[in-house]
Design an enzyme around this catalytic site. Structure first.
Site, PDB file in Angstrom:
ATOM      1  N   SER A   9       0.258  -1.120   4.269  1.00  0.00           N
ATOM      2  CA  SER A   9      -0.133  -1.679   2.568  1.00  0.00           C
ATOM      3  C   SER A   9       1.885  -2.017   2.119  1.00  0.00           C
ATOM      4  CB  SER A   9      -0.091  -0.355   1.846  1.00  0.00           C
ATOM      5  OG  SER A   9       0.587   0.219   0.339  1.00  0.00           O
ATOM      6  N   HIS A  32      -2.209  -4.990   3.147  1.00  0.00           N
ATOM      7  CA  HIS A  32      -2.824  -4.360   1.639  1.00  0.00           C
ATOM      8  C   HIS A  32      -2.376  -4.278   0.701  1.00  0.00           C
ATOM      9  CE1 HIS A  32      -5.135  -0.578   0.012  1.00  0.00           C
ATOM     10  NE2 HIS A  32      -4.330  -0.427  -0.138  1.00  0.00           N
ATOM     11  N   ASP A  34      -1.323  -2.915  -3.020  1.00  0.00           N
ATOM     12  CA  ASP A  34      -1.619  -1.981  -3.842  1.00  0.00           C
ATOM     13  C   ASP A  34      -1.187  -2.579  -6.182  1.00  0.00           C
ATOM     14  OD1 ASP A  34      -2.712   0.055  -2.830  1.00  0.00           O
ATOM     15  OD2 ASP A  34      -0.954  -0.126  -1.533  1.00  0.00           O
ATOM     16  N   MET A  36      -1.073  -1.932 -10.066  1.00  0.00           N
ATOM     17  CA  MET A  36      -1.678  -0.522 -10.266  1.00  0.00           C
ATOM     18  C   MET A  36      -0.693  -1.444 -11.776  1.00  0.00           C
ATOM     19  SD  MET A  36      -0.067   2.135  -8.223  1.00  0.00           S
ATOM     20  CE  MET A  36      -0.099   2.269  -6.438  1.00  0.00           C
ATOM     21  N   HIS A  65      -6.181  -4.262  -2.855  1.00  0.00           N
ATOM     22  CA  HIS A  65      -6.843  -2.838  -4.005  1.00  0.00           C
ATOM     23  C   HIS A  65      -6.071  -2.567  -5.436  1.00  0.00           C
ATOM     24  CE1 HIS A  65      -6.366   1.653  -3.554  1.00  0.00           C
ATOM     25  NE2 HIS A  65      -7.236   1.417  -4.404  1.00  0.00           N
ATOM     26  N   MET A  67      -5.930  -0.906  -8.751  1.00  0.00           N
ATOM     27  CA  MET A  67      -5.357   0.317  -9.256  1.00  0.00           C
ATOM     28  C   MET A  67      -6.213  -0.045 -11.340  1.00  0.00           C
ATOM     29  SD  MET A  67      -4.501   2.238  -6.432  1.00  0.00           S
ATOM     30  CE  MET A  67      -3.654   1.191  -5.899  1.00  0.00           C
ATOM     31  N   MET A 136     -10.696   6.547  -0.468  1.00  0.00           N
ATOM     32  CA  MET A 136      -8.729   6.950  -1.282  1.00  0.00           C
ATOM     33  C   MET A 136      -8.683   9.124  -0.766  1.00  0.00           C
ATOM     34  SD  MET A 136      -7.529   5.191  -2.775  1.00  0.00           S
ATOM     35  CE  MET A 136      -5.944   6.114  -2.626  1.00  0.00           C
ATOM     36  N   GLY A 143       2.885   6.084  -3.394  1.00  0.00           N
ATOM     37  CA  GLY A 143       2.486   5.610  -1.138  1.00  0.00           C
ATOM     38  C   GLY A 143       3.634   7.204  -1.058  1.00  0.00           C
ATOM     39  N   GLY A 144       3.412   7.438  -0.305  1.00  0.00           N
ATOM     40  CA  GLY A 144       4.206   8.323   0.468  1.00  0.00           C
ATOM     41  C   GLY A 144       4.172   9.573   0.373  1.00  0.00           C
ATOM     42  N   ASP A 174      -7.531   4.819   2.784  1.00  0.00           N
ATOM     43  CA  ASP A 174      -6.104   5.228   2.253  1.00  0.00           C
ATOM     44  C   ASP A 174      -5.128   5.674   1.474  1.00  0.00           C
ATOM     45  OD1 ASP A 174      -3.651   3.740   0.960  1.00  0.00           O
ATOM     46  OD2 ASP A 174      -5.170   2.708  -0.689  1.00  0.00           O
ATOM     47  N   GLY A 196       1.458   2.379   4.457  1.00  0.00           N
ATOM     48  CA  GLY A 196       2.038   2.261   3.650  1.00  0.00           C
ATOM     49  C   GLY A 196       3.205   2.923   4.589  1.00  0.00           C
TER      50      GLY A 196
HETATM   51  C1  DX5 Z   1      -1.755   4.803  -3.183  1.00  0.00           C
HETATM   52  C2  DX5 Z   1      -1.577   3.239  -2.239  1.00  0.00           C
HETATM   53  C3  DX5 Z   1      -1.855   3.138  -1.283  1.00  0.00           C
HETATM   54  C4  DX5 Z   1      -0.957   3.755  -0.615  1.00  0.00           C
HETATM   55  C5  DX5 Z   1      -0.607   3.977   1.074  1.00  0.00           C
HETATM   56  O1  DX5 Z   1      -1.695   4.259  -4.344  1.00  0.00           O
HETATM   57  O2  DX5 Z   1      -2.880   3.207  -2.823  1.00  0.00           O
HETATM   58  O3  DX5 Z   1      -2.035   2.154  -0.132  1.00  0.00           O
HETATM   59  O4  DX5 Z   1       0.796   2.955  -0.679  1.00  0.00           O
HETATM   60  O5  DX5 Z   1       0.454   4.947   0.655  1.00  0.00           O
HETATM   61  P1  DX5 Z   1       1.089   5.975   1.761  1.00  0.00           P
HETATM   62  O6  DX5 Z   1       0.932   5.461   3.458  1.00  0.00           O
HETATM   63  O7  DX5 Z   1       2.636   6.022   2.077  1.00  0.00           O
HETATM   64  O8  DX5 Z   1       0.204   7.167   1.502  1.00  0.00           O
HETATM   65 ZN    ZN Z   2      -4.400   1.157  -1.964  1.00  0.00          ZN
END
Ligand code: DX5
Ligand code: ZN
Length: 222
Positions: A9, A32, A34, A36, A65, A67, A136, A143-144, A174, A196
């Protein structure tokens, strides 16, 4: 179960130089992305114009992805933007079967995501309409975050349903996927892994992609 794929990601990559960031992970199977919208999740990233520019900047296929609210109306633009796979959230789709068919008909792989508290059972009969199911393992938005072990039984149940129906739907995880958690996911039946912060905080992101792949492959061959 399909072969192991790693889909880093870019959420925690440097948004000011995304093409360079993507060039650092040549062994990724997919990138990937994301998306949002600050409605479905409390965070805002980018839209179809940006995704299209990214698609033009790399040979690696994009795994979008989404969201975003009103997936029925907003998802098809990401097929047009050049994504090879488009994942919508079932919680944001009014007609998931129609939407999955529309994505496939437009030429992309159709995928559906479930948040941690969304059960898989109501969607068992819908699985043949999908090329991939995303489970999920954090609440979507950032992330993180820490990996949620409570999602592992759902991964197992989803894989068992696919086996029962004799379908080879890819099963993606994910959120919080790292060298510490990827084996648990692979053992439970996941075969496509988003990572990510694990990848983009590594000194050598492509070496991290390889290390994650090796751990997942090892977990299912053991
Ligand atoms: C969260 C995202 C993920 C995220 C993953 O809402 O959909 O793709 O970026 O990041 P890590 O691997 O840091 O959890
Ligand atoms: Zn994602």
């Amino acid at each position: 179960m399909g072969h192991i794929q790693i889909t880093p990601s870019i959420l925690n990559a440097d948004f000011g130089r995304l093409a360079d960031e993507v060039a650092r992970i040549p062994s990724a199977d997919w990138i990937h992305v994301d998306v949002m919208d600050n409605h479905f999740v409390p965070n805002l990233t980018f839209g179809p114009t940006m995704v299209e520019a990214l698609a033009r900047s790399t040979e690696t296929p994009l795994d979008a992805h989404l969201m975003i609210a009103d997936a029925d109306r907003n998802a098809p633009a990401y097929v047009e933007a050049g994504c090879g796979s488009v994942t919508f959230h079932v919680e944001a789709a009014a007609a998931p079967v129609r939407l999955a068919r529309e994505i496939r008909a437009a030429g992309a792989r159709a995928s559906m995501a479930l948040k941690p508290a969304t059960p898989i059972e109501p969607y068992e009969d819908l699985l043949p309409e999908l090329d991939m199911l995303l489970i999920m393992t954090v609440e979507p938005g950032f992330g993180g975050q820490k990996f949620l072990d409570l999602c592992l039984p759902k991964i197992r149940r989803a894989r068992a349903m696919m086996d029962k129906h004799g379908i080879e739907t890819w099963l993606q995880v994910d959120g919080g996927v790292s060298l510490d958690t990827i084996e648990r996911c692979a053992e439970a039946g996941a075969d496509v892994f988003v990572a990510g912060s694990a990848v983009f905080s590594a000194d050598d992101p492509d070496a991290m992609v390889a290390a994650l792949r090796a751990k997942a492959e090892n977990a299912i061959s053991a």
